[in-house]
Every structure is written in structure tokens, then in C-alpha cells.
Design a protein around this motif. Structure first.
Motif, PDB file in Angstrom:
ATOM      1  N   SER A 191       5.299 -10.763   7.643  1.00 50.19           N
ATOM      2  CA  SER A 191       6.860 -10.199   8.088  1.00 50.19           C
ATOM      3  C   SER A 191       6.309  -8.421   7.334  1.00 50.19           C
ATOM      4  O   SER A 191       5.120  -8.624   6.052  1.00 50.19           O
ATOM      5  CB  SER A 191       8.590 -10.016   7.056  1.00 50.19           C
ATOM      6  N   TYR A 192       6.658  -8.114   7.452  1.00 48.55           N
ATOM      7  CA  TYR A 192       6.157  -6.573   7.002  1.00 48.55           C
ATOM      8  C   TYR A 192       7.242  -5.504   6.953  1.00 48.55           C
ATOM      9  O   TYR A 192       8.430  -5.857   7.900  1.00 48.55           O
ATOM     10  CB  TYR A 192       5.512  -6.260   8.624  1.00 48.55           C
ATOM     11  N   ARG A 193       7.871  -4.313   6.028  1.00 53.86           N
ATOM     12  CA  ARG A 193       8.008  -3.564   6.002  1.00 53.86           C
ATOM     13  C   ARG A 193       8.103  -2.415   5.566  1.00 53.86           C
ATOM     14  O   ARG A 193       6.312  -2.330   4.855  1.00 53.86           O
ATOM     15  CB  ARG A 193       9.581  -3.360   4.998  1.00 53.86           C
ATOM     16  N   ASN A 194       8.369  -0.960   5.964  1.00 53.43           N
ATOM     17  CA  ASN A 194       7.309  -0.099   5.735  1.00 53.43           C
ATOM     18  C   ASN A 194       8.423   0.852   5.675  1.00 53.43           C
ATOM     19  O   ASN A 194       9.952   1.228   6.248  1.00 53.43           O
ATOM     20  CB  ASN A 194       6.953   0.215   6.850  1.00 53.43           C
ATOM     21  N   TRP A 195       8.659   1.050   3.547  1.00 53.42           N
ATOM     22  CA  TRP A 195       9.821   1.951   3.869  1.00 53.42           C
ATOM     23  C   TRP A 195       9.519   3.813   3.423  1.00 53.42           C
ATOM     24  O   TRP A 195       7.651   3.881   3.330  1.00 53.42           O
ATOM     25  CB  TRP A 195       9.833   1.691   1.792  1.00 53.42           C
ATOM     26  N   GLN A 196       9.719   4.451   4.307  1.00 53.63           N
ATOM     27  CA  GLN A 196       9.754   5.823   4.168  1.00 53.63           C
ATOM     28  C   GLN A 196      10.857   6.387   3.079  1.00 53.63           C
ATOM     29  O   GLN A 196      12.428   6.457   3.192  1.00 53.63           O
ATOM     30  CB  GLN A 196      10.835   6.562   5.579  1.00 53.63           C
ATOM     31  N   LEU A 197      10.095   6.902   1.747  1.00 50.32           N
ATOM     32  CA  LEU A 197      10.849   7.518   0.616  1.00 50.32           C
ATOM     33  C   LEU A 197      10.520   8.796   0.171  1.00 50.32           C
ATOM     34  O   LEU A 197      10.031   9.366   1.416  1.00 50.32           O
ATOM     35  CB  LEU A 197      10.052   6.476  -0.500  1.00 50.32           C
ATOM     36  N   GLY A 226       6.887   9.863   0.135  1.00 50.37           N
ATOM     37  CA  GLY A 226       6.176   8.831   0.615  1.00 50.37           C
ATOM     38  C   GLY A 226       6.339   7.238   1.537  1.00 50.37           C
ATOM     39  O   GLY A 226       7.609   7.661   2.225  1.00 50.37           O
ATOM     40  N   VAL A 227       5.234   6.650   1.582  1.00 45.99           N
ATOM     41  CA  VAL A 227       5.538   5.058   2.566  1.00 45.99           C
ATOM     42  C   VAL A 227       4.978   3.926   1.610  1.00 45.99           C
ATOM     43  O   VAL A 227       3.178   4.475   0.936  1.00 45.99           O
ATOM     44  CB  VAL A 227       4.656   5.465   4.105  1.00 45.99           C
ATOM     45  N   LEU A 228       5.714   3.474   1.694  1.00 45.84           N
ATOM     46  CA  LEU A 228       4.652   2.027   1.321  1.00 45.84           C
ATOM     47  C   LEU A 228       5.166   0.959   2.616  1.00 45.84           C
ATOM     48  O   LEU A 228       6.201   0.741   2.913  1.00 45.84           O
ATOM     49  CB  LEU A 228       6.608   1.431   0.432  1.00 45.84           C
ATOM     50  N   ALA A 229       4.225   0.665   2.590  1.00 53.50           N
ATOM     51  CA  ALA A 229       3.355  -0.289   3.554  1.00 53.50           C
ATOM     52  C   ALA A 229       3.953  -1.915   3.219  1.00 53.50           C
ATOM     53  O   ALA A 229       2.514  -1.710   1.903  1.00 53.50           O
ATOM     54  CB  ALA A 229       2.622  -0.099   4.241  1.00 53.50           C
ATOM     55  N   GLU A 260       0.742  -1.219   0.169  1.00 52.23           N
ATOM     56  CA  GLU A 260       0.101  -0.103   0.121  1.00 52.23           C
ATOM     57  C   GLU A 260       0.926   1.181  -0.032  1.00 52.23           C
ATOM     58  O   GLU A 260       1.978   1.577   1.140  1.00 52.23           O
ATOM     59  CB  GLU A 260      -0.843  -0.354   0.495  1.00 52.23           C
ATOM     60  N   GLY A 261       0.828   1.877  -1.421  1.00 48.35           N
ATOM     61  CA  GLY A 261       1.275   3.187  -0.903  1.00 48.35           C
ATOM     62  C   GLY A 261       0.930   4.626  -1.470  1.00 48.35           C
ATOM     63  O   GLY A 261      -0.184   4.522  -1.871  1.00 48.35           O
TER      64      GLY A 261
END
Length: 188
Positions: free
Chosen positions: A88-94, A74-77, A66-67
Motif C-alpha cells: 500500500s501507499y501513502r503520500n503525505w503533503q506536509l 514537503g512530500v513523504l512518499a 522518500e522525503g
């Protein structure tokens, strides 16, 4: 052959192999450049696999992404469903920079990830803290995304340790699919 000669032969071979890599400039001539802000805005689903150093598939997975973007931030969850039942989870802060490059951080990324695009390709490089059987390893990720059309993107990531490839990850992203969620973690 002595151990020193064998060691030197391995280093020379690794150097020759790594010097044959693709450059981002190889992809500059296209009509519609890959815009990751546009592509990763909203819901995207992907399917992938991990292959070990001998190319044997060691894991398969599905990931829901979910972007969302506010200007150039931006956030990519990401939520990963592995075939062995792990979730598992990764949350990108772009952040998109003024030169068109990207910087990113996530929970398991060491330092800053650097992303650059050219034409239909996007390259993302970073150090990842990878946990395998309760042991933590720092690996280098060389992540390449190639936009096929407005809905589909192929991704190939080389994972290396001390300059030696230890695994490869391949993903297929789809924004158009009718099935907009991964199978439950109970389905193997």
C-alpha cells in the motif's frame, strides 16, 4: 450490577487511563532537537508491527519512505510491504508553519493532521480512514516519534475509536542501514 453501572464504570476507567498520558512539554530539555525536515529528507527505511487491542501482533511490515522538501513544504512518499503480501501507499503533503508546528494531508487522512515537536519528540495527531475487510472505519491516530540519534527514530502510534484504544503501531526508522529497500512482496 446493572448495565448502567457497568457502562459508567467503563467510562470512568477510560477517563482515568487517558488522563495519564504523556505531554509534549515533557521532552523540551535536549541539546539537539528533532528536526523532521532534516531527518525525512531523502530515503528512510522502517520496520514495524501492528498489535491489536489485546497486544497480539496482527501484522508486520516494512516501509520505504522518500522525503523531499522545498522550503517549508514537503512530500513523504511511503510504500508499505506487509507480511501477508499486501502493498500500500501513502503520500503525505506536509507544511511547516511559522510557529514551528506542522500540518499534513494524505489520501486516507480525514481533514488535517497536526504535528508538534519538542526536544527529541514529535507528536502527530490525525483521523485516518482505515479499510478492514472491505469496511471503512474512522480512527484517531496519536503518533509519537522519538529520535534516538541522527540515524534512528522509534515511533509508537495509538489507534483509537470513540476514545478506546483498538490497536497500536510500533516502527523503527533507520537512515543508515546498508539495505535500502524492503523485501519483495513475494517474500513472506
Amino acid at each position: 450490577m446493572t448495565k448502567v453501572k457497568i457502562f459508567l464504570l467503563i467510562i470512568i476507567t477510560c477517563s482515568l487511563i487517558s488522563s495519564c498520558s504523556t505531554a509534549l512539554d515533557d521532552y523540551q530539555d535536549v541539546d539537539k532537537p528533532f528536526d523532521i525536515k532534516r531527518y525525512f529528507d531523502g530515503r528512510v527505511i522502517a520496520w514495524g508491527m501492528v498489535q491489536n487491542y489485546s497486544n497480539k501482533v496482527s501484522r508486520r511490515f516494512c516501509v520505504e519512505i522518500e522525503g523531499s522538501w522545498q522550503g517549508n513544504e514537503g512530500v513523504l512518499a511511503e510504500k508499505f510491504y506487509f507480511n501477508d503480501g499486501e502493498i500500500s501507499y501513502r503520500n503525505w503533503q506536509l507544511s511547516k508553519k511559522t510557529d514551528g508546528s506542522y500540518e499534513g494531508q494524505a489520501e486516507d487522512v480525514i481533514g488535517m493532521a497536526i504535528g508538534k515537536h519538542q526536544g527529541f519528540a514529535f507528536q502527530f495527531q490525525y483521523q485516518l480512514s482505515l479499510v478492514v475487510e472491505d469496511e471503512s472505519y474512522q480512527v484517531s491516530m496519536d503518533d509519537w516519534m522519538y529520535q534516538l540519534d541522527e540515524f534512528r527514530v522509534m515511533n509508537k502510534t495509538s489507534m483509537s475509536k470513540l476514545g478506546v484504544k483498538v490497536a497500536e503501531v510500533t516502527l523503527f526508522f533507520d537512515k543508515q542501514t546498508q539495505v535500502q529497500q524492503c523485501p519483495s512482496s513475494n517474500a513472506k
